[in-house]
Design a protein around this motif. Structure first.
Motif: not given
Length: 66
Positions: A15-17, A46-49, A54-57
């Protein structure tokens, strides 16, 4: 902004990528996150936040500088 990733927590969801490929990538062999830019440009903040959210882990931590 400073970005920190915990490779041990990463599940390789990617999701980060998808959120910001200029800052994150994944290893080819196991999909674990690779941090390309620990201090991204302001226009990417903003995209990094969003990627961290979104990171499930919960493997991405964003440290805001004052």
């Amino acid at each position: 902004m400073k970005v920190v990733v915990d490779e041990v927590k990463c599940t390789g969801a990617g999701q980060c990528v998808l959120a910001v490929e200029a800052v994150f990538d994944q290893r080819d062999d196991d999909g674990v996150v690779v941090l390309l830019d620990p201090a991204p440009r302001p226009e990417l903040h903003d995209a990094v936040r969003e990627a961290a959210m979104l990171c499930p882990a919960a493997a991405i931590r964003v440290e805001e500088e004052s």
